[in-house]
Scaffold this motif. Structure first.
Motif, PDB file in Angstrom:
ATOM      1  N   GLY A   1      -5.892   7.762   2.425  1.00  0.00           N
ATOM      2  CA  GLY A   1      -6.419   6.499   2.044  1.00  0.00           C
ATOM      3  C   GLY A   1      -5.451   5.773   0.972  1.00  0.00           C
ATOM      4  N   ALA A   2      -5.248   4.467   1.251  1.00  0.00           N
ATOM      5  CA  ALA A   2      -4.523   3.673   0.426  1.00  0.00           C
ATOM      6  C   ALA A   2      -5.104   2.390   0.327  1.00  0.00           C
ATOM      7  CB  ALA A   2      -2.981   3.542   1.414  1.00  0.00           C
ATOM      8  N   VAL A   3      -4.612   1.616  -0.569  1.00  0.00           N
ATOM      9  CA  VAL A   3      -5.040   0.021  -0.748  1.00  0.00           C
ATOM     10  C   VAL A   3      -3.763  -0.530  -0.976  1.00  0.00           C
ATOM     11  CG1 VAL A   3      -5.452   0.438  -3.345  1.00  0.00           C
ATOM     12  CG2 VAL A   3      -6.442  -1.398  -2.193  1.00  0.00           C
ATOM     13  N   GLY A   4      -3.618  -1.879  -0.465  1.00  0.00           N
ATOM     14  CA  GLY A   4      -2.468  -2.688  -0.848  1.00  0.00           C
ATOM     15  C   GLY A   4      -2.556  -4.088  -0.260  1.00  0.00           C
TER      16      GLY A   4
ATOM     17  N   LEU B   1      -7.831  -2.000   2.383  1.00  0.00           N
ATOM     18  CA  LEU B   1      -8.062  -0.444   2.606  1.00  0.00           C
ATOM     19  C   LEU B   1      -7.796   0.140   3.699  1.00  0.00           C
ATOM     20  CD1 LEU B   1      -9.354   1.723   0.398  1.00  0.00           C
ATOM     21  CD2 LEU B   1     -11.289   1.266   1.453  1.00  0.00           C
ATOM     22  N   HIS B   2      -7.223   1.083   3.900  1.00  0.00           N
ATOM     23  CA  HIS B   2      -6.603   1.744   5.121  1.00  0.00           C
ATOM     24  C   HIS B   2      -6.342   3.295   4.917  1.00  0.00           C
ATOM     25  CE1 HIS B   2      -2.283   1.604   4.224  1.00  0.00           C
ATOM     26  NE2 HIS B   2      -2.715   0.560   3.569  1.00  0.00           N
ATOM     27  N   GLN B   3      -5.878   4.008   6.066  1.00  0.00           N
ATOM     28  CA  GLN B   3      -5.727   5.332   6.016  1.00  0.00           C
ATOM     29  C   GLN B   3      -4.068   5.490   6.178  1.00  0.00           C
ATOM     30  OE1 GLN B   3      -7.634   8.158   5.321  1.00  0.00           O
ATOM     31  NE2 GLN B   3      -8.815   6.543   4.636  1.00  0.00           N
ATOM     32  N   GLN B   4      -3.075   4.769   6.295  1.00  0.00           N
ATOM     33  CA  GLN B   4      -1.723   5.047   6.131  1.00  0.00           C
ATOM     34  C   GLN B   4      -1.061   5.259   4.830  1.00  0.00           C
ATOM     35  OE1 GLN B   4       0.913   2.845   8.712  1.00  0.00           O
ATOM     36  NE2 GLN B   4      -0.906   1.721   9.850  1.00  0.00           N
ATOM     37  N   GLY B   5      -1.792   6.210   4.159  1.00  0.00           N
ATOM     38  CA  GLY B   5      -1.155   6.654   2.943  1.00  0.00           C
ATOM     39  C   GLY B   5      -0.066   7.351   2.836  1.00  0.00           C
ATOM     40  N   TRP B   6       0.536   7.971   1.917  1.00  0.00           N
ATOM     41  CA  TRP B   6       1.895   8.759   1.736  1.00  0.00           C
ATOM     42  C   TRP B   6       2.983   8.006   2.172  1.00  0.00           C
ATOM     43  CZ3 TRP B   6       2.062  13.761  -0.216  1.00  0.00           C
ATOM     44  CH2 TRP B   6       0.829  14.144  -0.356  1.00  0.00           C
ATOM     45  N   ARG B   7       2.873   6.495   2.123  1.00  0.00           N
ATOM     46  CA  ARG B   7       4.293   5.530   2.255  1.00  0.00           C
ATOM     47  C   ARG B   7       4.049   4.355   1.429  1.00  0.00           C
ATOM     48  NH1 ARG B   7       2.654   5.416   8.246  1.00  0.00           N
ATOM     49  NH2 ARG B   7       1.407   7.290   7.537  1.00  0.00           N
ATOM     50  N   ASP B   8       5.155   3.776   1.016  1.00  0.00           N
ATOM     51  CA  ASP B   8       4.936   2.418   0.397  1.00  0.00           C
ATOM     52  C   ASP B   8       4.853   1.282   1.219  1.00  0.00           C
ATOM     53  OD1 ASP B   8       7.433   2.270   1.352  1.00  0.00           O
ATOM     54  OD2 ASP B   8       8.564   1.955  -0.465  1.00  0.00           O
ATOM     55  N   VAL B   9       4.897   1.215   2.259  1.00  0.00           N
ATOM     56  CA  VAL B   9       4.885   0.246   3.214  1.00  0.00           C
ATOM     57  C   VAL B   9       4.107   0.522   4.673  1.00  0.00           C
ATOM     58  CG1 VAL B   9       5.657  -1.784   4.373  1.00  0.00           C
ATOM     59  CG2 VAL B   9       6.765  -1.104   2.277  1.00  0.00           C
ATOM     60  N   ALA B  10       2.920   0.070   4.876  1.00  0.00           N
ATOM     61  CA  ALA B  10       2.412   0.297   6.098  1.00  0.00           C
ATOM     62  C   ALA B  10       2.225  -0.709   7.085  1.00  0.00           C
ATOM     63  CB  ALA B  10       0.831   0.709   5.944  1.00  0.00           C
ATOM     64  N   GLN B  11       2.092  -0.348   8.381  1.00  0.00           N
ATOM     65  CA  GLN B  11       2.002  -1.388   9.625  1.00  0.00           C
ATOM     66  C   GLN B  11       1.253  -0.920  10.609  1.00  0.00           C
ATOM     67  OE1 GLN B  11       5.974  -3.633  10.329  1.00  0.00           O
ATOM     68  NE2 GLN B  11       5.445  -3.249  12.433  1.00  0.00           N
ATOM     69  N   GLY B  12       0.545  -1.747  11.167  1.00  0.00           N
ATOM     70  CA  GLY B  12      -0.200  -1.309  12.322  1.00  0.00           C
ATOM     71  C   GLY B  12      -1.395  -2.543  12.871  1.00  0.00           C
TER      72      GLY B  12
ATOM     73  N   THR C   1      -9.122  -2.831   6.458  1.00  0.00           N
ATOM     74  CA  THR C   1     -10.374  -3.303   6.218  1.00  0.00           C
ATOM     75  C   THR C   1     -10.281  -4.124   4.818  1.00  0.00           C
ATOM     76  OG1 THR C   1     -11.563  -1.617   6.936  1.00  0.00           O
ATOM     77  CG2 THR C   1     -12.664  -3.024   5.352  1.00  0.00           C
ATOM     78  N   ALA C   2     -10.446  -5.480   5.002  1.00  0.00           N
ATOM     79  CA  ALA C   2     -10.617  -6.336   3.697  1.00  0.00           C
ATOM     80  C   ALA C   2     -11.570  -6.102   2.782  1.00  0.00           C
ATOM     81  CB  ALA C   2     -10.616  -8.015   4.164  1.00  0.00           C
ATOM     82  N   VAL C   3     -10.968  -6.084   1.417  1.00  0.00           N
ATOM     83  CA  VAL C   3     -12.059  -5.703   0.477  1.00  0.00           C
ATOM     84  C   VAL C   3     -11.556  -6.744  -0.720  1.00  0.00           C
ATOM     85  CG1 VAL C   3     -12.162  -3.161   0.636  1.00  0.00           C
ATOM     86  CG2 VAL C   3     -10.291  -4.195  -0.696  1.00  0.00           C
TER      87      VAL C   3
ATOM     88  N   ALA D   1      -9.660   1.687  -7.700  1.00  0.00           N
ATOM     89  CA  ALA D   1     -10.804   2.096  -7.382  1.00  0.00           C
ATOM     90  C   ALA D   1     -11.326   2.066  -6.403  1.00  0.00           C
ATOM     91  CB  ALA D   1     -12.002   1.007  -8.433  1.00  0.00           C
ATOM     92  N   PHE D   2     -10.990   1.393  -5.362  1.00  0.00           N
ATOM     93  CA  PHE D   2     -11.405   1.436  -4.052  1.00  0.00           C
ATOM     94  C   PHE D   2     -11.199   2.800  -3.287  1.00  0.00           C
ATOM     95  CE2 PHE D   2     -11.210  -3.170  -4.358  1.00  0.00           C
ATOM     96  CZ  PHE D   2     -12.538  -3.587  -4.325  1.00  0.00           C
ATOM     97  N   LEU D   3     -10.058   3.704  -3.992  1.00  0.00           N
ATOM     98  CA  LEU D   3      -9.709   5.077  -3.602  1.00  0.00           C
ATOM     99  C   LEU D   3     -10.597   6.138  -4.231  1.00  0.00           C
ATOM    100  CD1 LEU D   3      -5.910   4.770  -3.335  1.00  0.00           C
ATOM    101  CD2 LEU D   3      -7.567   4.425  -1.480  1.00  0.00           C
ATOM    102  N   GLY D   4     -11.148   5.607  -5.196  1.00  0.00           N
ATOM    103  CA  GLY D   4     -12.151   6.466  -6.133  1.00  0.00           C
ATOM    104  C   GLY D   4     -13.546   6.102  -5.992  1.00  0.00           C
TER     105      GLY D   4
END
Length: 349
Positions: A87-90, A107-118, A124-126, A136-139
């Motif tokens: 999980g990641a939020v950005g 919100l998305h599932q490309q965690g473990w990195r500082d920049v995600a792309q796809g 998902t917009a929050v 909090a969107f991860l918790g």
């Protein structure tokens, strides 16, 4: 990073390099830093319908330890030599997708990195909540809180007047379980934790009626003193000795929501099962395992409940925040050792 233009103010420049944590080798027993590798990856140009996201927070969770093993499970294992996920939020910093313009929080599932792309479909917009960090969107507003809700309502069928026992109660899921159980009418809520400080948090901050330190004495000895009339629901994050102790004191028609077994995640040998499984027959008990990914249809109902509880202070939440994607492994290992209070997140910017 910003760029100046002759006719206007500085505008953001989308980062083109992603710092990622890859699985370097599969752990045997407890993971070590040597099982991971930090890799910097040049991102390609966006194709139509894609977004680039600068992550703000990424999540580290106990279930990720299981995905480091090459065994069949409800999700595929992490691949050695590739970036891990979670999980990641950005914030969207570049986009070729009309549905997710630049500036959208996702919100998305490309965690473990500082920049995600796809592809935009993977994000998902929050809507940010005033006064509440996006983490909090991860918790409590995300999968963590939904896990607590599903385990109590769907899996354990919590009823008003029930006595509830929660193991690993000072963690992100456990602390949410205790508070939600109280708000749904539980008569008594009991929790276990691994330090005196966490025990105090359970009773003084999270509203548990009783709590104990499982390091002080065997759980099987301590639990009955806090549940003299037995328990009706056990929310299991730990397994092992906690499950065995709960089976001793579950009342007739008691229900167990099996959410995790953190006591066994790093073992290298098979763990013996409880010696009191006959109680399932004698007491008519129900044990049911679950993973929240199969219950995402409840997310809307859950947010409708949790939003007001959080806004009105009926639910409180804590986080342990580690700064920097380069310290994500440190945060993960600390979480596995139980050094966090509440949700463990990595702040990446």
């Amino acid at each position: 990073m910003t760029a100046s233009t002759p006719t206007g103010p500085a505008v953001p420049v989308a980062p083109s390099v992603s710092t990622q944590i890859h699985l370097a080798s599969r752990p045997t027993g407890w993971p070590t830093p040597e099982n991971f590798r930090t890799v910097r990856v040049d991102l390609p140009d966006l194709t139509p319908g894609q977004v680039r996201v600068a992550n703000t927070f990424v999540s580290v969770d106990p279930y990720m330890r299981g995905r480091m093993n090459d065994v069949k499970s409800y999700v595929p294992p992490f691949a050695v030599g590739e970036a891990m996920t979670g999980g990641a939020v950005g914030e969207v910093v570049a986009s070729t997708a009309e549905s997710l313009p630049v500036g959208t929080t996702v919100l998305h599932q490309q965690g473990w990195r500082d920049v995600a792309q796809g592809d935009a479909a993977g994000f998902t917009a929050v809507t940010p909540v005033p006064g509440v960090a996006d983490s909090a969107f991860l918790g409590v507003l995300g999968m963590t809180g939904l896990t607590a809700w599903v385990g109590l309502t769907t899996i354990a069928s919590l009823r008003p007047g029930d006595t509830v026992f929660v193991s690993g109660a000072a963690g992100a899921v456990g602390s949410a379980v205790g508070q939600i159980a109280r708000l749904l009418g539980a008569k008594r809520v009991i929790g276990s934790a691994g330090s005196a400080e966490k025990v105090r948090l359970l009773t003084e901050r999270y509203g548990f009626d009783a709590a104990f330190n499982y390091q002080d004495a065997p759980v099987r000895e301590q639990l009955p003193t806090h549940a003299p009339d037995g328990i009706d629901v056990y929310f299991d994050n730990v397994g092992g000795d906690h499950l065995e102790a709960a089976l001793d004191v579950l009342n007739r028609d008691g229900r167990v929501a099996l959410c995790g077994a953190i006591s066994q995640y790093n073992t290298t040998e098979k763990t013996p099962g409880p010696d009191n499984m006959a109680n399932l027959v004698k007491q008519g008990l129900t044990l049911r395992g679950f993973t929240v990914g199969f219950h995402l249809d409840q997310a809307g109902e859950y947010r409708e409940k949790m939003g007001p509880w959080l806004r009105d202070g009926d639910v409180v939440t804590d986080e342990t925040v580690i700064d920097g994607i380069d310290r994500a492994v440190d945060g993960f290992l600390a979480m596995m050792r139980g050094e966090n209070v509440g949700k463990m997140v990595i702040r990446t910017r």
